[in-house]
Design an enzyme around this catalytic site. Structure first.
Site, short mmCIF file in Angstrom:
data_model
loop_
_atom_site.label_atom_id
_atom_site.label_comp_id
_atom_site.label_asym_id
_atom_site.label_seq_id
_atom_site.Cartn_x
_atom_site.Cartn_y
_atom_site.Cartn_z
N HIS A 1 -0.38 4.57 -0.58
CA HIS A 1 -1.08 5.82 -0.27
C HIS A 1 -1.51 5.76 1.20
O HIS A 1 -1.20 4.79 1.90
CB HIS A 1 -2.29 5.98 -1.19
CG HIS A 1 -3.26 4.83 -1.07
ND1 HIS A 1 -3.05 3.63 -1.70
CD2 HIS A 1 -4.39 4.71 -0.37
CE1 HIS A 1 -4.04 2.81 -1.40
NE2 HIS A 1 -4.86 3.44 -0.59
N LYS B 1 0.86 -1.18 0.00
CA LYS B 1 0.00 0.00 0.00
C LYS B 1 0.90 1.23 0.00
O LYS B 1 1.78 1.35 0.85
CB LYS B 1 -0.87 -0.03 1.27
CG LYS B 1 -1.87 1.11 1.36
CD LYS B 1 -2.84 0.86 2.51
CE LYS B 1 -3.93 1.94 2.57
NZ LYS B 1 -3.69 2.92 3.57
#
Ligand code: OMP
Length: 223
Positions: free
Chosen positions: A113, A111
């Site tokens: 963001h 991930k």
């Protein structure tokens, strides 16, 4: 299940049979071995089954004289995630000294963001980590979990699993648990083992099949 077993083990085995968490037939495992039994911890999916599992984990951990001190309970994704949360909450409810113990798990996908990072929950850096997982067979899943803890800067404190299938590794002579013990030098416990299942399962034919399979894949020292 048989009264030769401690109550929490016998009750868990009964519950697993009733809810088909423990199934019999022919199952190809991650290791490629074909097993006459399979334990699917994903089926601890109701309050009744989770509550029995929490009892069994708590009994196992609190009665363990070698129980290490730990700051975080880590459950490897995916099946370890509810287990880590469950054990964390139950220990805190049973004894105040566990109220500040955290839980965490890894993301399976990267991930980049939002808050980012590979760990959800308490970060592992500098923390003493207890790993909670469903099953240990050849030890591959456990190696992945301990690699994550190392990469995150955590300190492995101990390991507890629902079921130790008591099999040897795919490339060696020892059991996966023996290898982990030798390599990490931390306490490793299981709520139930294949030996317990053989005692607790009532059907003679199934017992015999499990004995045969257990012998085939037993560590060389036990054959
Ligand atoms: P190893 O990585 O070989 O130790 O296998 C452990 C993993 O296999 C577990 O985390 C499960 O994903 C899966 N498994 C079960 O869930 N139940 C079983 O009875 C056997 C296995 C397995 O494939 O060995």
């Amino acid at each position: 299940a048989s009264n030769e077993l401690p109550r929490h083990k016998a009750e868990l085995i009964d519950l697993c049979i009733r809810n088909q968490i423990l199934k019999f037939g022919s199952f190809t495992l991650k290791s490629g071995r074909v097993s006459p039994y399979f334990f699917n911890a994903g089926l601890f999916n109701t309050a009744r089954t989770l509550s029995c599992l929490a009892d069994a984990f708590a009994q196992t951990l609190l009665q363990d004289k070698d129980l290490p001190e730990f700051d975080v309970i880590f459950g490897p994704a995916y099946k370890g995630i509810p287990l880590a949360t469950l054990v964390c909450a139950r220990l805190g409810a049973l004894d105040e000294k566990f109220l500040d113990v955290g839980y965490s798990f890894n993301r399976k996908e990267k991930k980049d963001h939002g808050e980012g990072g590979g760990i959800v929950g308490v970060q592992l850096k500098g923390k003493r980590v207890l790993v909670v997982d469903d099953v240990i067979t050849a030890g591959t899943a456990m190696r992945e979990a301990t690699d994550i803890i190392k990469a995150e800067g955590g300190i492995l404190a101990g390991i507890v699993v629902c079921l130790d299938r008591q099999e040897r590794t795919t490339d060696g002579e020892n059991s996966a648990i023996e290898n982990c013990k030798a390599e990490y030098n931390v306490p490793i416990t299981a709520i139930i083992t294949l030996e317990d299942l053989i005692v607790g399962v009532p059907d003679e034919t199934l017992k015999e099949q499990m004995r045969g399979y257990g012998k085939q894949y037993a560590p060389i020292s036990k054959q």
